[in-house]
Design a protein around this motif. Structure first.
Motif, short mmCIF file in Angstrom:
data_model
loop_
_atom_site.label_atom_id
_atom_site.label_comp_id
_atom_site.label_asym_id
_atom_site.label_seq_id
_atom_site.Cartn_x
_atom_site.Cartn_y
_atom_site.Cartn_z
N LEU A 117 0.81 -1.21 0.00
CA LEU A 117 0.00 0.00 0.00
C LEU A 117 0.84 1.27 0.00
CD1 LEU A 117 -2.97 -0.89 2.37
CD2 LEU A 117 -3.02 -0.50 -0.10
N LYS A 118 2.12 1.16 0.37
CA LYS A 118 2.98 2.33 0.35
C LYS A 118 3.33 2.76 -1.07
CE LYS A 118 5.17 1.80 4.87
NZ LYS A 118 6.46 1.79 5.60
N MET A 119 3.28 1.81 -2.02
CA MET A 119 3.69 2.12 -3.38
C MET A 119 2.61 1.83 -4.41
SD MET A 119 7.68 0.91 -3.48
CE MET A 119 7.92 1.68 -5.08
N GLY A 159 -3.51 16.97 -3.40
CA GLY A 159 -3.89 15.75 -2.70
C GLY A 159 -2.66 15.05 -2.16
N THR A 160 -2.88 13.99 -1.39
CA THR A 160 -1.79 13.19 -0.85
C THR A 160 -2.25 11.75 -0.71
OG1 THR A 160 -0.17 13.01 0.95
CG2 THR A 160 -2.41 13.65 1.58
N HIS A 161 -1.33 10.83 -0.87
CA HIS A 161 -1.66 9.42 -0.66
C HIS A 161 -1.69 9.09 0.82
CE1 HIS A 161 -2.06 5.27 -2.08
NE2 HIS A 161 -1.25 4.91 -1.10
N THR A 188 3.07 7.73 -3.59
CA THR A 188 3.50 6.38 -3.95
C THR A 188 4.70 6.29 -4.87
OG1 THR A 188 1.88 6.38 -5.75
CG2 THR A 188 1.18 5.42 -3.63
N SER A 189 5.16 7.40 -5.44
CA SER A 189 6.32 7.33 -6.33
C SER A 189 7.13 8.60 -6.24
CB SER A 189 5.88 7.09 -7.78
OG SER A 189 5.36 8.28 -8.35
N ILE A 190 8.39 8.50 -6.62
CA ILE A 190 9.27 9.66 -6.63
C ILE A 190 8.76 10.70 -7.62
CG2 ILE A 190 11.60 10.44 -7.23
CD1 ILE A 190 12.62 7.70 -6.24
N GLU A 191 8.27 10.24 -8.78
CA GLU A 191 7.79 11.17 -9.81
C GLU A 191 6.59 11.97 -9.33
OE1 GLU A 191 10.06 7.85 -11.60
OE2 GLU A 191 8.35 7.95 -10.23
N LEU A 192 5.64 11.30 -8.67
CA LEU A 192 4.49 12.00 -8.12
C LEU A 192 4.93 12.99 -7.04
CD1 LEU A 192 1.81 9.19 -7.76
CD2 LEU A 192 1.56 11.28 -9.11
N SER A 194 -1.23 7.66 8.10
CA SER A 194 -0.72 6.50 7.38
C SER A 194 0.54 6.95 6.65
CB SER A 194 -1.77 5.97 6.39
OG SER A 194 -2.07 6.95 5.42
N THR A 195 1.28 6.02 6.07
CA THR A 195 2.51 6.38 5.40
C THR A 195 2.53 5.85 3.97
OG1 THR A 195 3.63 4.39 6.22
CG2 THR A 195 3.85 6.39 7.54
N SER A 196 3.33 6.52 3.13
CA SER A 196 3.52 6.06 1.77
C SER A 196 5.00 6.08 1.45
CB SER A 196 2.71 6.94 0.80
OG SER A 196 2.62 6.33 -0.47
#
Length: 266
Positions: A63-65, A175-177, A187-191, A216-218
């Motif tokens: 779920l982190k990625m 927004g944020t995951h 969830t990604s470096i690019e995002l 929560s964490t991503s």
């Protein structure tokens, strides 16, 4: 019930219960055991769930990625996202320039902004949001450059970052995951690179996040809560969590959502 909505409800149920038997999930969601089993298998194949003996649980590391498909993501917390989006859209004043980050909650804000028929200039790194806003002639819409993230309508890369880094908009909806402590992550470096750029591209940054995103964490951090001027979330956020954010000097506004709504990711 559509498959995407069923699967969204399974994810939300397991976010609350952490793990559950197939029979209990089928009873709670009022669907057949065979249908539930097919949906669980699908979510396991995508890496979001892990099967247990007679049941399933969320896959914490994944779920982190990993993210649900756009169809499932939009069905998670749909009532909450719509309520948050309406409140956000009400902030837009005629003649303003507004950045819309990619995401399902920011898309809800864009949908409400389109219906308000207020003239303003919009910039987004999301093809779907751009298409939605351009349907109203009162809204001047610019879509950033960049490449399309596979499986989504999000624009990433140097082209998108170059456009956003040159802006000084009046308002940005981001927004944020995940959100934990003082940290925003996705969830990604690019995002994360895009979102970090947006944090510096407007005079007022408004974080739009349903209550399921909090604490929560991503995978990759992109900013701090103190970089945000206002948080808009739903009324399912526990008061003690809101108090932690307010203690940082960041205002939190909660909006009422329908009881049938779901909390979750997107």
């Amino acid at each position: 019930m559509l498959p995407a909505k069923r699967r969204a409800r399974i994810i939300e149920l397991l976010r609350t219960e952490h793990a559950a038997s197939l029979r209990d999930m089928a009873e709670t969601l009022a669907i057949s055991l065979s249908t539930l089993r097919r949906d669980v298998e699908y979510l396991c194949e995508t890496g979001l769930l892990q099967r247990t003996h007679g049941g399933a649980l969320l896959e914490p590391a994944a779920l982190k990625m990993l993210e649900p498909s756009p169809e499932i993501a939009s069905a998670i917390a749909s009532a909450e996202k719509q309520a948050i989006g309406r409140r956000a859209a009400a902030m837009i004043q005629p003649g303003q320039t507004v950045i819309f980050d990619s995401g399902t909650t920011t898309a809800a804000a864009a949908a409400s902004a389109r219906e308000r028929n207020v003239p303003f200039t919009a910039v987004t790194n999301d093809l779907a949001i751009g298409s939605m806003l351009s349907g109203n002639a009162a809204i001047h819409t610019t879509v950033t450059g960049g490449y399309v993230r596979p499986g989504s309508s999000t624009l990433l890369g140097a082209g998108a970052m170059q456009t956003l880094s040159r802006l000084r908009a009046d308002l940005a909806f981001i927004g944020t995951h995940a959100l934990t402590g003082e940290t925003l992550s996705d969830t990604s470096i690019e995002l994360a690179e895009i979102k970090s750029t947006i944090l510096h591209a407007a005079d007022r940054i408004v974080l739009l996040a349903d209550s399921g995103k909090f604490f929560s964490t991503s995978f990759c951090t992109f900013g701090r809560l103190v970089d945000v001027h206002l948080v808009i979330t739903d009324d399912k956020l526990p008061p003690e969590h809101a108090a932690v954010i307010r203690a940082l000097g960041v205002p939190v506004e909660t909006v009422e959502s329908a009881p049938a709504g779901l909390r979750g990711v997107a």
